[in-house]
Design a protein around this motif. Sequence first.
Motif, mmCIF file in Angstrom:
data_model
loop_
_atom_site.group_PDB
_atom_site.id
_atom_site.type_symbol
_atom_site.label_atom_id
_atom_site.label_comp_id
_atom_site.label_asym_id
_atom_site.label_seq_id
_atom_site.Cartn_x
_atom_site.Cartn_y
_atom_site.Cartn_z
ATOM 1 N N ARG A 26 43.526 -13.353 -7.465
ATOM 2 C CA ARG A 26 42.685 -13.016 -8.625
ATOM 3 C C ARG A 26 41.363 -12.402 -8.165
ATOM 4 N N LEU A 27 40.849 -12.927 -7.081
ATOM 5 C CA LEU A 27 39.596 -12.399 -6.543
ATOM 6 C C LEU A 27 39.774 -10.944 -6.121
ATOM 7 N N ALA A 28 40.891 -10.665 -5.492
ATOM 8 C CA ALA A 28 41.162 -9.289 -5.069
ATOM 9 C C ALA A 28 41.429 -8.392 -6.262
ATOM 10 N N ASP A 29 42.074 -8.955 -7.253
ATOM 11 C CA ASP A 29 42.503 -8.170 -8.403
ATOM 12 C C ASP A 29 41.360 -7.888 -9.375
ATOM 13 N N SER A 30 40.475 -8.862 -9.539
ATOM 14 C CA SER A 30 39.480 -8.766 -10.614
ATOM 15 C C SER A 30 38.045 -8.691 -10.112
ATOM 16 N N GLY A 31 37.856 -8.695 -8.816
ATOM 17 C CA GLY A 31 36.499 -8.667 -8.285
ATOM 18 C C GLY A 31 35.725 -7.430 -8.711
ATOM 19 N N THR A 32 36.382 -6.271 -8.568
ATOM 20 C CA THR A 32 35.720 -5.013 -8.936
ATOM 21 C C THR A 32 35.403 -4.971 -10.426
ATOM 22 N N LEU A 33 36.340 -5.443 -11.221
ATOM 23 C CA LEU A 33 36.125 -5.461 -12.669
ATOM 24 C C LEU A 33 34.899 -6.290 -13.024
ATOM 25 N N ALA A 34 34.812 -7.482 -12.419
ATOM 26 C CA ALA A 34 33.676 -8.367 -12.731
ATOM 27 C C ALA A 34 32.356 -7.734 -12.314
ATOM 28 N N VAL A 35 32.337 -7.122 -11.150
ATOM 29 C CA VAL A 35 31.090 -6.504 -10.675
ATOM 30 C C VAL A 35 30.693 -5.348 -11.588
ATOM 31 N N ARG A 36 31.642 -4.554 -12.024
ATOM 32 C CA ARG A 36 31.329 -3.402 -12.884
ATOM 33 C C ARG A 36 30.867 -3.860 -14.267
ATOM 34 N N VAL A 37 31.489 -4.916 -14.771
ATOM 35 C CA VAL A 37 31.053 -5.443 -16.068
ATOM 36 C C VAL A 37 29.594 -5.913 -15.967
ATOM 37 N N ALA A 38 29.295 -6.639 -14.907
ATOM 38 C CA ALA A 38 27.911 -7.108 -14.719
ATOM 39 C C ALA A 38 26.971 -5.932 -14.510
ATOM 40 N N TYR A 39 27.450 -4.933 -13.799
ATOM 41 C CA TYR A 39 26.616 -3.756 -13.540
ATOM 42 C C TYR A 39 26.314 -3.008 -14.835
ATOM 43 N N GLY A 40 27.260 -3.049 -15.768
ATOM 44 C CA GLY A 40 27.044 -2.399 -17.059
ATOM 45 C C GLY A 40 25.879 -2.997 -17.822
ATOM 46 N N VAL A 41 25.558 -4.222 -17.542
ATOM 47 C CA VAL A 41 24.416 -4.874 -18.199
ATOM 48 C C VAL A 41 23.166 -4.761 -17.337
ATOM 49 N N LEU A 42 23.318 -4.976 -16.047
ATOM 50 C CA LEU A 42 22.151 -5.139 -15.169
ATOM 51 C C LEU A 42 21.740 -3.866 -14.446
#
Lengths: 179, 193
Positions: A26-42
């Motif tokens: 899951r970390l490999a699969d969703s890590g980029t997604l989570a970082v980009r979602v956070a980046y969209g806010v921050l």
Amino acid sequence: MNEFVGRLAGPLVSVGEDLTTEFEARLADSGTLAVRVAYGVLRNRADAEDVAQEAFVRAFRRFADLRDREKFRGWLVRLTWRLALDFRRGGKRRTAHEDGAARTWPVTGDAEADMVATDRSKRLWAAIDQLPERLRVVIVLAAIEGHGVKDVATLLDVPEGTVKSRLFDARKELQERLR
Amino acid sequence: MSDERDDLLKEIGDLLGIEPSPSFAAGVRTRIANEAAPRRWTAWFMWAGAATAAAGAVAVFALSRPTEPSTPAPLATAVAAATATPVALGQVAPLTPVGAEAAAMAAPAARISVTPARSAAVVTNDISREVLVPTDQLVALNRLLAAVQRGRADVPASPVLTDPETGALLPLPPIVPLAGAGDGQGVSKGRDK
């Protein structure tokens, strides 16, 4: 993504072998997604990674309930978005919007073109920031990794019709602000 | 969707298209590991605290129980306790057997009226009772029992008198106040009878 996870693979504690393997996946699969979602806010890479890491730590605590891939991704995206908003409201950001424009618009060598591109990027970010939360999250998720309406609906756990409606409104507002 | 709108989404996608740094996954593992260790300590302290509280509660309960008033120990109980601790016998009365005493020690059980089996039963029955025996009395009893075991003394099986010929029980002699009390000649009247 898979490469660096494999390169840095180390043992995770407190869960069984199967859960550890699944969490690594899951970390490999969703890590980029989570970082980009956070980046969209921050809009700050370091802050976005901090928030995404925190989301994964919290996901790890509840991983026994989140073993389904789609369920995990949706839960992670919603949690990451919420954590990022809290992070921004808490004034913890290092340097706001530090690399949004510079990273995305490579230097072409043409000073005028670079200036136009940078200006466009800043205006786009400003327009996204002015969107209401319910519209902003939809447009960000739709822009990340080419998610379709159905994907966004699954991630946000809302009906597809709601996503279509919000996506329409978000595009409309953005285009009006960018004119 | 129009091409213009698709371009807008693509443009936003480009803005958001960052990749996590190579240390991102390692950071997640580190944070999970750092979080797990304090949790283990917390759990350990919780269990230790619970155990301490439980022990304290037991101690308070035990101390708050009403204790029986201390009474002189019954002879049977004291004797039983004394015979049940042979090590104490040797410590209290370190007598060295010589001559006939040493020979008599070979079969002391035949001459001892109070048997260990009987004393064990007494102790078992009275295990819930608190028997307080003054130290000087205990020492005296131990000396007496040590002497009995070594054949230097004899203890009647029961505190009653029996007729040596018929074996019938005899009444105990009455206790009469000494006539010559204070003149240093006091003896039991029963013996004079």
